[in-house]
Design an enzyme around this catalytic site. Sequence first.
Site, PDB file in Angstrom:
ATOM      1  CB  CYS A  87     -13.046 -19.427   2.883  1.00  0.00           C
ATOM      2  SG  CYS A  87     -12.772 -19.461   1.076  1.00  0.00           S
ATOM      3  CB  CYS A  90     -12.073 -16.368   1.545  1.00  0.00           C
ATOM      4  SG  CYS A  90     -13.240 -17.129   0.772  1.00  0.00           S
TER       5      CYS A  90
END
Length: 333
Positions: A87, A90
Amino acid sequence: MQPRNMSMSGVVDLAAVKAAGEAKAKAEQARAEAARQAGQGGGSGPAAGAVPPSALVIDVDEAAFERDVLQLSAEVPVVLDFWAEWCEPCKQLSPLLERLTVQANGRLVLAKVDVDANQMLMQQFGIQGIPAVFAVVAGQVLPLFQGVAPEQQIRETLAQLIQVAEERFGIIGIEVDPNAEAVATDAAEAEVPAGPYDALLEAAVVALDAGDLGGAVQAYKNVLADDPTNSEAKLGLAQAELLARVQHMNPQAVRAAAAENPRDPAAQIAAADLDLVGGHVEDAFGRLVDTVRVTFGEERDSVRLRLLEMFEVIGADDPRVTAARTALARVLF
Protein backbone atom coordinates in the site's frame (compact mmCIF):
# COMPACT_ATOMS: atom_id res chain seq x y z
CA MET A 1 -8.39 7.29 -1.81
CA GLN A 2 -10.05 10.34 -0.33
CA PRO A 3 -10.05 10.67 3.47
CA ARG A 4 -13.40 10.30 5.16
CA ASN A 5 -14.80 12.72 7.69
CA MET A 6 -12.68 12.67 10.85
CA SER A 7 -15.54 12.53 13.33
CA MET A 8 -15.13 11.36 16.92
CA SER A 9 -18.76 10.22 16.99
CA GLY A 10 -19.99 6.75 16.07
CA VAL A 11 -18.42 4.57 18.73
CA VAL A 12 -18.55 0.90 17.79
CA ASP A 13 -18.85 -1.86 20.37
CA LEU A 14 -15.88 -4.19 20.32
CA ALA A 15 -17.87 -7.14 21.57
CA ALA A 16 -17.45 -8.77 18.18
CA VAL A 17 -13.70 -8.64 18.64
CA LYS A 18 -13.31 -9.40 22.35
CA ALA A 19 -14.92 -8.41 25.62
CA ALA A 20 -13.12 -5.37 26.98
CA GLY A 21 -14.03 -5.61 30.62
CA GLU A 22 -11.12 -7.78 31.72
CA ALA A 23 -9.47 -6.76 34.97
CA LYS A 24 -6.68 -4.27 34.54
CA ALA A 25 -4.53 -6.26 36.91
CA LYS A 26 -4.46 -8.96 34.27
CA ALA A 27 -3.32 -6.40 31.72
CA GLU A 28 -0.52 -5.21 33.96
CA GLN A 29 0.64 -8.78 34.52
CA ALA A 30 0.56 -9.58 30.81
CA ARG A 31 2.48 -6.47 29.81
CA ALA A 32 5.00 -6.97 32.59
CA GLU A 33 5.65 -10.44 31.19
CA ALA A 34 5.94 -8.95 27.72
CA ALA A 35 8.47 -6.46 29.04
CA ARG A 36 10.49 -9.27 30.60
CA GLN A 37 10.49 -11.12 27.32
CA ALA A 38 11.39 -7.95 25.45
CA GLY A 39 14.44 -7.62 27.66
CA GLN A 40 15.42 -11.10 26.45
CA GLY A 41 14.90 -10.21 22.80
CA GLY A 42 11.17 -10.80 22.29
CA GLY A 43 7.88 -9.00 22.65
CA SER A 44 6.82 -5.59 21.37
CA GLY A 45 4.11 -4.15 23.61
CA PRO A 46 4.52 -1.37 26.17
CA ALA A 47 5.64 -2.51 29.60
CA ALA A 48 4.02 -1.62 32.89
CA GLY A 49 5.31 1.63 34.36
CA ALA A 50 7.52 4.07 32.48
CA VAL A 51 8.32 3.05 28.91
CA PRO A 52 10.89 4.23 26.37
CA PRO A 53 9.57 6.31 23.43
CA SER A 54 10.10 3.37 21.06
CA ALA A 55 7.51 1.35 23.00
CA LEU A 56 4.79 3.83 22.00
CA VAL A 57 4.71 2.31 18.50
CA ILE A 58 4.01 -1.42 18.39
CA ASP A 59 3.13 -4.12 15.89
CA VAL A 60 0.03 -6.04 16.90
CA ASP A 61 -1.58 -9.24 15.62
CA GLU A 62 -4.77 -11.16 16.31
CA ALA A 63 -3.19 -13.27 19.04
CA ALA A 64 -1.98 -10.25 21.04
CA PHE A 65 -4.87 -7.91 20.24
CA GLU A 66 -6.63 -8.32 23.59
CA ARG A 67 -3.48 -7.67 25.61
CA ASP A 68 -1.80 -5.03 23.50
CA VAL A 69 -4.91 -3.08 22.47
CA LEU A 70 -8.07 -3.82 24.47
CA GLN A 71 -6.50 -4.04 27.90
CA LEU A 72 -3.99 -1.29 27.21
CA SER A 73 -6.80 1.05 26.12
CA ALA A 74 -7.89 1.34 29.76
CA GLU A 75 -4.65 3.28 30.38
CA VAL A 76 -3.95 5.11 27.14
CA PRO A 77 -5.80 5.69 23.84
CA VAL A 78 -4.57 3.17 21.27
CA VAL A 79 -4.54 4.31 17.64
CA LEU A 80 -4.86 1.45 15.14
CA ASP A 81 -3.09 1.83 11.79
CA PHE A 82 -4.27 -0.82 9.31
CA TRP A 83 -1.65 -1.08 6.56
CA ALA A 84 0.07 -3.40 4.11
CA GLU A 85 3.49 -3.54 2.51
CA TRP A 86 2.06 -3.09 -0.99
CA CYS A 87 0.00 0.00 0.00
CA GLU A 88 1.78 3.15 -1.22
CA PRO A 89 -0.50 5.60 0.71
CA CYS A 90 0.28 3.59 3.87
CA LYS A 91 3.96 4.38 3.38
CA GLN A 92 3.09 8.08 3.54
CA LEU A 93 0.72 7.86 6.49
CA SER A 94 2.42 5.39 8.84
CA PRO A 95 5.62 7.41 9.43
CA LEU A 96 3.51 10.50 10.14
CA LEU A 97 1.38 8.62 12.68
CA GLU A 98 4.53 7.25 14.32
CA ARG A 99 6.05 10.71 14.63
CA LEU A 100 2.88 12.29 16.04
CA THR A 101 2.47 9.42 18.52
CA VAL A 102 5.99 9.87 19.89
CA GLN A 103 5.41 13.63 20.11
CA ALA A 104 2.30 12.97 22.22
CA ASN A 105 4.69 11.73 24.94
CA GLY A 106 2.68 8.84 26.36
CA ARG A 107 -0.81 10.17 25.74
CA LEU A 108 -1.18 7.84 22.74
CA VAL A 109 0.07 4.44 21.63
CA LEU A 110 0.15 3.48 17.95
CA ALA A 111 -0.64 -0.16 17.15
CA LYS A 112 0.20 -1.14 13.55
CA VAL A 113 -1.86 -3.96 12.01
CA ASP A 114 -0.63 -5.67 8.84
CA VAL A 115 -3.91 -6.58 7.10
CA ASP A 116 -2.28 -9.29 4.99
CA ALA A 117 -1.30 -11.17 8.14
CA ASN A 118 -4.46 -10.32 10.12
CA GLN A 119 -7.42 -10.83 7.81
CA MET A 120 -9.79 -11.59 10.68
CA LEU A 121 -9.16 -8.22 12.35
CA MET A 122 -9.67 -6.50 9.02
CA GLN A 123 -13.04 -8.21 8.62
CA GLN A 124 -14.14 -7.54 12.20
CA PHE A 125 -13.45 -3.82 11.79
CA GLY A 126 -15.32 -3.79 8.50
CA ILE A 127 -12.39 -2.30 6.59
CA GLN A 128 -12.98 -1.86 2.87
CA GLY A 129 -9.69 -0.13 2.01
CA ILE A 130 -6.38 0.94 3.52
CA PRO A 131 -4.86 2.88 5.08
CA ALA A 132 -7.60 2.91 7.70
CA VAL A 133 -7.19 4.43 11.16
CA PHE A 134 -9.24 3.70 14.28
CA ALA A 135 -8.77 4.36 17.98
CA VAL A 136 -9.66 2.26 21.01
CA VAL A 137 -10.44 4.00 24.32
CA ALA A 138 -11.60 2.04 27.38
CA GLY A 139 -12.42 -0.90 25.12
CA GLN A 140 -14.53 1.18 22.73
CA VAL A 141 -13.71 1.80 19.06
CA LEU A 142 -13.66 5.28 17.53
CA PRO A 143 -13.46 5.28 13.72
CA LEU A 144 -11.06 8.10 12.82
CA PHE A 145 -10.42 8.22 9.07
CA GLN A 146 -9.61 6.25 5.95
CA GLY A 147 -7.01 7.24 3.40
CA VAL A 148 -4.28 9.86 3.70
CA ALA A 149 -5.13 13.24 5.23
CA PRO A 150 -3.15 16.47 5.78
CA GLU A 151 -0.88 16.49 8.82
CA GLN A 152 -2.72 19.35 10.51
CA GLN A 153 -6.03 17.53 10.18
CA ILE A 154 -4.53 14.40 11.71
CA ARG A 155 -2.98 16.45 14.54
CA GLU A 156 -6.38 17.93 15.35
CA THR A 157 -8.03 14.52 15.32
CA LEU A 158 -5.44 13.03 17.68
CA ALA A 159 -5.76 16.04 20.00
CA GLN A 160 -9.51 15.52 20.08
CA LEU A 161 -8.99 11.82 20.83
CA ILE A 162 -6.75 12.67 23.79
CA GLN A 163 -9.35 15.14 25.06
CA VAL A 164 -12.14 12.56 24.83
CA ALA A 165 -10.03 10.01 26.72
CA GLU A 166 -9.21 12.45 29.51
CA GLU A 167 -12.58 14.18 29.93
CA ARG A 168 -14.93 11.23 29.47
CA PHE A 169 -12.91 8.37 30.89
CA GLY A 170 -10.18 9.94 33.02
CA ILE A 171 -7.52 8.21 30.91
CA ILE A 172 -4.36 10.33 30.93
CA GLY A 173 -1.85 8.00 29.28
CA ILE A 174 1.32 6.27 30.36
CA GLU A 175 4.64 7.55 31.65
CA VAL A 176 7.47 7.85 29.14
CA ASP A 177 11.11 7.72 30.17
CA PRO A 178 13.23 9.28 27.40
CA ASN A 179 16.37 7.83 29.01
CA ALA A 180 15.07 4.28 29.28
CA GLU A 181 16.88 3.20 26.14
CA ALA A 182 20.25 4.54 27.32
CA VAL A 183 22.86 2.24 28.76
CA ALA A 184 22.14 1.54 32.43
CA THR A 185 24.45 3.16 34.98
CA ASP A 186 25.00 3.05 38.69
CA ALA A 187 22.89 6.20 39.15
CA ALA A 188 19.94 4.14 40.36
CA GLU A 189 21.95 3.23 43.43
CA ALA A 190 22.67 6.84 44.32
CA GLU A 191 20.71 8.55 47.05
CA VAL A 192 17.54 10.12 45.65
CA PRO A 193 17.27 13.82 46.57
CA ALA A 194 14.07 15.19 48.02
CA GLY A 195 11.49 16.14 45.42
CA PRO A 196 10.37 19.76 45.04
CA TYR A 197 6.94 19.02 46.52
CA ASP A 198 7.85 16.59 49.30
CA ALA A 199 7.34 19.19 52.02
CA LEU A 200 3.88 20.18 50.76
CA LEU A 201 2.84 16.56 50.34
CA GLU A 202 4.03 15.76 53.86
CA ALA A 203 2.11 18.77 55.18
CA ALA A 204 -1.03 17.44 53.50
CA VAL A 205 -0.62 14.03 55.12
CA VAL A 206 -0.08 15.63 58.54
CA ALA A 207 -3.23 17.71 58.05
CA LEU A 208 -5.22 14.62 57.10
CA ASP A 209 -4.00 12.76 60.20
CA ALA A 210 -5.04 15.74 62.32
CA GLY A 211 -8.51 15.86 60.78
CA ASP A 212 -7.80 19.21 59.09
CA LEU A 213 -9.41 18.31 55.79
CA GLY A 214 -9.46 21.90 54.55
CA GLY A 215 -5.73 22.24 55.17
CA ALA A 216 -5.03 18.96 53.39
CA VAL A 217 -7.13 20.00 50.38
CA GLN A 218 -5.28 23.30 50.13
CA ALA A 219 -1.86 21.67 50.43
CA TYR A 220 -2.62 19.27 47.60
CA LYS A 221 -4.01 22.09 45.47
CA ASN A 222 -0.80 24.04 46.03
CA VAL A 223 1.18 21.15 44.56
CA LEU A 224 -1.17 20.76 41.60
CA ALA A 225 -1.04 24.48 40.86
CA ASP A 226 2.64 24.04 39.97
CA ASP A 227 2.52 20.43 38.77
CA PRO A 228 -0.97 19.50 37.42
CA THR A 229 0.12 15.94 36.60
CA ASN A 230 1.46 15.07 40.08
CA SER A 231 -0.21 11.71 40.66
CA GLU A 232 0.33 11.66 44.44
CA ALA A 233 -1.28 15.08 44.84
CA LYS A 234 -4.19 14.16 42.55
CA LEU A 235 -4.91 11.03 44.56
CA GLY A 236 -4.55 12.84 47.88
CA LEU A 237 -6.81 15.70 46.80
CA ALA A 238 -9.52 13.31 45.61
CA GLN A 239 -9.43 11.45 48.93
CA ALA A 240 -9.39 14.62 51.05
CA GLU A 241 -12.27 16.18 49.14
CA LEU A 242 -14.30 12.99 49.49
CA LEU A 243 -13.79 12.93 53.25
CA ALA A 244 -14.67 16.62 53.46
CA ARG A 245 -17.93 16.07 51.57
CA VAL A 246 -19.17 13.27 53.81
CA GLN A 247 -17.89 14.73 57.09
CA HIS A 248 -21.18 16.36 58.09
CA MET A 249 -23.64 14.16 56.20
CA ASN A 250 -26.61 12.49 57.83
CA PRO A 251 -26.36 9.00 56.27
CA GLN A 252 -30.01 8.10 56.86
CA ALA A 253 -31.25 11.33 55.31
CA VAL A 254 -28.89 11.06 52.35
CA ARG A 255 -29.91 7.50 51.55
CA ALA A 256 -33.60 8.27 51.97
CA ALA A 257 -33.30 11.18 49.54
CA ALA A 258 -31.49 8.97 47.02
CA ALA A 259 -34.17 6.27 47.26
CA GLU A 260 -36.98 8.81 46.78
CA ASN A 261 -35.26 10.65 43.89
CA PRO A 262 -33.51 8.08 41.66
CA ARG A 263 -33.06 10.65 38.87
CA ASP A 264 -31.75 13.45 41.07
CA PRO A 265 -28.01 13.81 40.36
CA ALA A 266 -27.22 15.60 43.63
CA ALA A 267 -28.99 12.96 45.70
CA GLN A 268 -27.27 10.09 43.89
CA ILE A 269 -23.85 11.72 44.06
CA ALA A 270 -24.18 12.20 47.82
CA ALA A 271 -25.23 8.59 48.31
CA ALA A 272 -22.36 7.40 46.10
CA ASP A 273 -19.91 9.36 48.27
CA LEU A 274 -21.22 7.49 51.31
CA ASP A 275 -20.96 4.19 49.44
CA LEU A 276 -17.33 4.87 48.59
CA VAL A 277 -16.33 5.95 52.09
CA GLY A 278 -18.04 2.84 53.45
CA GLY A 279 -15.98 0.62 51.16
CA HIS A 280 -18.85 -0.22 48.78
CA VAL A 281 -16.85 0.72 45.71
CA GLU A 282 -18.84 -1.17 43.09
CA ASP A 283 -22.12 0.14 44.53
CA ALA A 284 -20.82 3.72 44.27
CA PHE A 285 -19.66 3.24 40.69
CA GLY A 286 -22.84 1.43 39.66
CA ARG A 287 -25.06 4.10 41.18
CA LEU A 288 -23.37 6.88 39.23
CA VAL A 289 -23.21 4.93 35.97
CA ASP A 290 -26.96 4.33 36.29
CA THR A 291 -27.48 8.04 36.96
CA VAL A 292 -25.46 8.98 33.88
CA ARG A 293 -27.78 6.71 31.89
CA VAL A 294 -30.94 8.62 32.90
CA THR A 295 -29.64 12.21 32.91
CA PHE A 296 -28.68 14.68 30.21
CA GLY A 297 -26.71 17.84 29.61
CA GLU A 298 -25.08 19.56 32.56
CA GLU A 299 -26.65 17.16 35.06
CA ARG A 300 -25.15 14.16 33.28
CA ASP A 301 -21.79 15.91 33.09
CA SER A 302 -21.77 16.62 36.83
CA VAL A 303 -22.34 12.94 37.58
CA ARG A 304 -19.68 11.85 35.06
CA LEU A 305 -17.10 14.20 36.56
CA ARG A 306 -17.80 12.94 40.09
CA LEU A 307 -17.35 9.38 38.84
CA LEU A 308 -13.97 10.31 37.35
CA GLU A 309 -12.98 11.81 40.71
CA MET A 310 -13.91 8.53 42.37
CA PHE A 311 -11.66 6.70 39.93
CA GLU A 312 -8.81 8.88 41.25
CA VAL A 313 -9.67 7.89 44.83
CA ILE A 314 -9.57 4.15 44.11
CA GLY A 315 -6.66 4.28 41.66
CA ALA A 316 -6.41 3.60 37.94
CA ASP A 317 -4.89 0.14 38.47
CA ASP A 318 -7.94 -1.22 40.31
CA PRO A 319 -9.96 -3.68 38.15
CA ARG A 320 -13.20 -2.16 39.50
CA VAL A 321 -12.19 1.13 37.91
CA THR A 322 -11.52 -0.61 34.60
CA ALA A 323 -14.95 -2.27 34.70
CA ALA A 324 -16.67 1.00 35.62
CA ARG A 325 -14.89 2.85 32.80
CA THR A 326 -16.17 0.28 30.35
CA ALA A 327 -19.72 0.58 31.75
CA LEU A 328 -19.50 4.37 31.55
CA ALA A 329 -18.40 4.19 27.92
CA ARG A 330 -21.41 2.06 27.06
CA VAL A 331 -23.96 4.44 28.56
CA LEU A 332 -22.25 7.52 27.08
CA PHE A 333 -22.26 6.12 23.57
